[in-house]
Design a protein around this motif. Structure first.
Motif, mmCIF file in Angstrom:
data_model
loop_
_atom_site.group_PDB
_atom_site.id
_atom_site.type_symbol
_atom_site.label_atom_id
_atom_site.label_comp_id
_atom_site.label_asym_id
_atom_site.label_seq_id
_atom_site.Cartn_x
_atom_site.Cartn_y
_atom_site.Cartn_z
ATOM 1 N N LEU A 196 -17.455 3.642 -6.863
ATOM 2 C CA LEU A 196 -18.004 5.070 -6.676
ATOM 3 C C LEU A 196 -16.716 5.998 -6.520
ATOM 4 C CD1 LEU A 196 -20.236 7.158 -6.509
ATOM 5 C CD2 LEU A 196 -20.578 6.747 -3.924
ATOM 6 N N VAL A 197 -16.761 6.953 -7.092
ATOM 7 C CA VAL A 197 -15.466 7.956 -7.012
ATOM 8 C C VAL A 197 -16.317 9.325 -6.451
ATOM 9 C CG1 VAL A 197 -13.749 9.208 -7.860
ATOM 10 C CG2 VAL A 197 -13.959 6.781 -8.666
ATOM 11 N N SER A 198 -15.569 9.751 -5.393
ATOM 12 C CA SER A 198 -16.302 11.197 -4.950
ATOM 13 C C SER A 198 -15.263 12.173 -5.000
ATOM 14 C CB SER A 198 -16.794 10.776 -3.501
ATOM 15 O OG SER A 198 -17.345 11.986 -2.995
ATOM 16 N N LEU A 199 -15.714 13.289 -5.227
ATOM 17 C CA LEU A 199 -14.607 14.474 -5.267
ATOM 18 C C LEU A 199 -14.353 15.081 -3.911
ATOM 19 C CD1 LEU A 199 -15.168 16.239 -8.786
ATOM 20 C CD2 LEU A 199 -14.126 14.371 -8.162
ATOM 21 N N SER A 200 -15.514 14.630 -3.062
ATOM 22 C CA SER A 200 -15.392 15.207 -1.780
ATOM 23 C C SER A 200 -15.207 13.888 -0.930
ATOM 24 C CB SER A 200 -16.514 15.999 -1.400
ATOM 25 O OG SER A 200 -16.666 16.513 -0.193
ATOM 26 N N LEU B 297 -18.626 -2.395 -2.020
ATOM 27 C CA LEU B 297 -18.729 -1.302 -3.317
ATOM 28 C C LEU B 297 -17.247 -0.559 -3.173
ATOM 29 C CD1 LEU B 297 -20.096 0.678 -5.140
ATOM 30 C CD2 LEU B 297 -20.853 2.100 -2.974
ATOM 31 N N ASN B 298 -16.636 -0.525 -4.066
ATOM 32 C CA ASN B 298 -15.151 0.207 -4.262
ATOM 33 C C ASN B 298 -15.570 1.481 -4.085
ATOM 34 O OD1 ASN B 298 -14.049 -2.369 -4.771
ATOM 35 N ND2 ASN B 298 -13.929 -1.901 -6.872
ATOM 36 N N LEU B 299 -14.880 2.481 -3.029
ATOM 37 C CA LEU B 299 -15.148 3.780 -2.714
ATOM 38 C C LEU B 299 -13.702 4.551 -2.660
ATOM 39 C CD1 LEU B 299 -17.098 6.091 -1.722
ATOM 40 C CD2 LEU B 299 -16.738 5.355 0.461
ATOM 41 N N ILE B 300 -13.868 5.323 -3.680
ATOM 42 C CA ILE B 300 -12.609 6.238 -3.544
ATOM 43 C C ILE B 300 -12.800 7.495 -3.708
ATOM 44 C CG2 ILE B 300 -10.735 6.677 -5.330
ATOM 45 C CD1 ILE B 300 -11.214 4.168 -6.978
ATOM 46 N N HIS B 301 -11.928 8.250 -2.891
ATOM 47 C CA HIS B 301 -12.032 9.785 -2.723
ATOM 48 C C HIS B 301 -11.029 10.353 -3.566
ATOM 49 C CE1 HIS B 301 -11.003 13.605 -0.203
ATOM 50 N NE2 HIS B 301 -11.764 14.011 -1.206
ATOM 51 N N LEU B 302 -11.282 11.350 -4.386
ATOM 52 C CA LEU B 302 -10.317 12.065 -5.268
ATOM 53 C C LEU B 302 -9.935 13.506 -4.669
ATOM 54 C CD1 LEU B 302 -8.841 11.688 -7.796
ATOM 55 C CD2 LEU B 302 -10.561 12.945 -8.986
ATOM 56 N N PRO B 303 -8.942 13.628 -3.950
ATOM 57 C CA PRO B 303 -8.660 15.090 -3.301
ATOM 58 C C PRO B 303 -8.172 16.112 -4.547
ATOM 59 C CG PRO B 303 -7.495 13.219 -2.105
ATOM 60 C CD PRO B 303 -8.068 12.612 -3.412
#
Length: 274
Positions: free
Chosen positions: A237-241, A256-262
């Motif tokens: 899951l990639v989140s923009l926030s 669950l792979n969790l990535i934040h995209l600043p």
């Protein structure tokens, strides 16, 4: 003296978690490590005169203010003078608010017999039990992280894929990026939970594997979206926030792979923990 001054309110419960920074590693060749403070969230169960009314996800600050304001704005009570007592206790990642209200207000509440409807804000306002707000989920099999180049210019590509938002704005999006780094599906909705539900449904209807790629959400990443991603069997899951601290803990617990995209720095991998 106004009646509000007589409300018995418990001391604020201690923080659910210490304000520790959460570690991440940047998803780029340098693989720089760092840490960041993340917003807290918790499940809050509210009961009136011993009868459970609902559960919602909230920030664990000024909880008593929230319960009083919620009681007024939801017309559970007509005025603060109908609230006699308020006690907030903690149990793990959950808070319980026991509210004593006047017989008049409680009779009206029982007559309504209404179940709160979910909203695009909290997503769990209609949940009647903490077991549903903090459910038992199966742990996903471990999966590799997506290639860093698949996240390059992703914000720009998402803007191009959101056809409805270009015309009206005010829409969240959930997108599926395939194993080649291409945006294969985009679903939009005023509710961030609804957008993700639409995407899960579209993938299932098309017979596509949710694990052959990753999902991107344009909204903040709170716990209920982790629930949906795990149940939807996504690998990443990639989140923009930025995610909340509870979201990071649950993502790590359920693989669950969790990535934040600043906006202006490399993607930050919060799960798996490094």
């Amino acid at each position: 003296m106004p009646r509000s001054a007589a409300i018995a309110v418990s001391d604020s419960p201690p923080s659910l978690q210490g304000q520790d920074a959460y570690a991440y590693v940047e998803l780029d060749p340098a693989a720089q490590c760092g840490s960041a403070m993340l917003a807290e969230e918790c499940a809050l169960a509210i009961a009136y005169n011993g009868i459970g009314h609902g559960v919602m996800m909230v920030s664990p600050s000024a909880v008593e203010d929230f319960v009083i304001g919620f009681s007024l704005s939801s017309a559970v009570v007509n005025g603060i003078e109908d609230i006699y007592d308020l006690r907030v206790t903690r149990n793990g990642d959950a808070l319980n608010a026991e509210v004593q209200i006047s017989n008049r207000a409680f009779w009206a509440l029982k007559q309504q017999r209404r179940q709160l409807a979910g909203t695009s804000g909290c997503g769990l306002c209609g949940v009647a039990a903490l077991e549903q707000a903090l459910p038992q989920l199966r742990v996903l099999p471990p999966s590799p992280l997506p290639a860093a180049e698949h996240l390059h210019d992703l914000r720009t590509r998402i803007a191009g894929a959101q056809s409805l938002a270009r015309h009206s704005g005010a829409l969240h999006a959930a997108l599926f990026v395939d194993q080649y780094g291409e945006i294969g599906l985009c679903r939009e909705d005023i509710g961030r939970h609804n957008a993700l539900d639409k995407l899960i449904g579209a993938l299932r209807q098309q017979g596509r594997s949710a694990r052959q790629g990753f999902v991107v959400i344009t909204s903040r990443c709170s716990l209920e979206l982790i629930h949906k991603a795990v149940r939807g069997e996504f690998a990443t899951l990639v989140s923009l926030s930025a995610p909340t601290s509870l979201s990071v803990r649950w993502a790590r617990e359920h693989r669950l792979n969790l990535i934040h995209l600043p906006h202006h720095s490399a993607p930050r991998v919060y799960s798996p923990a490094r």
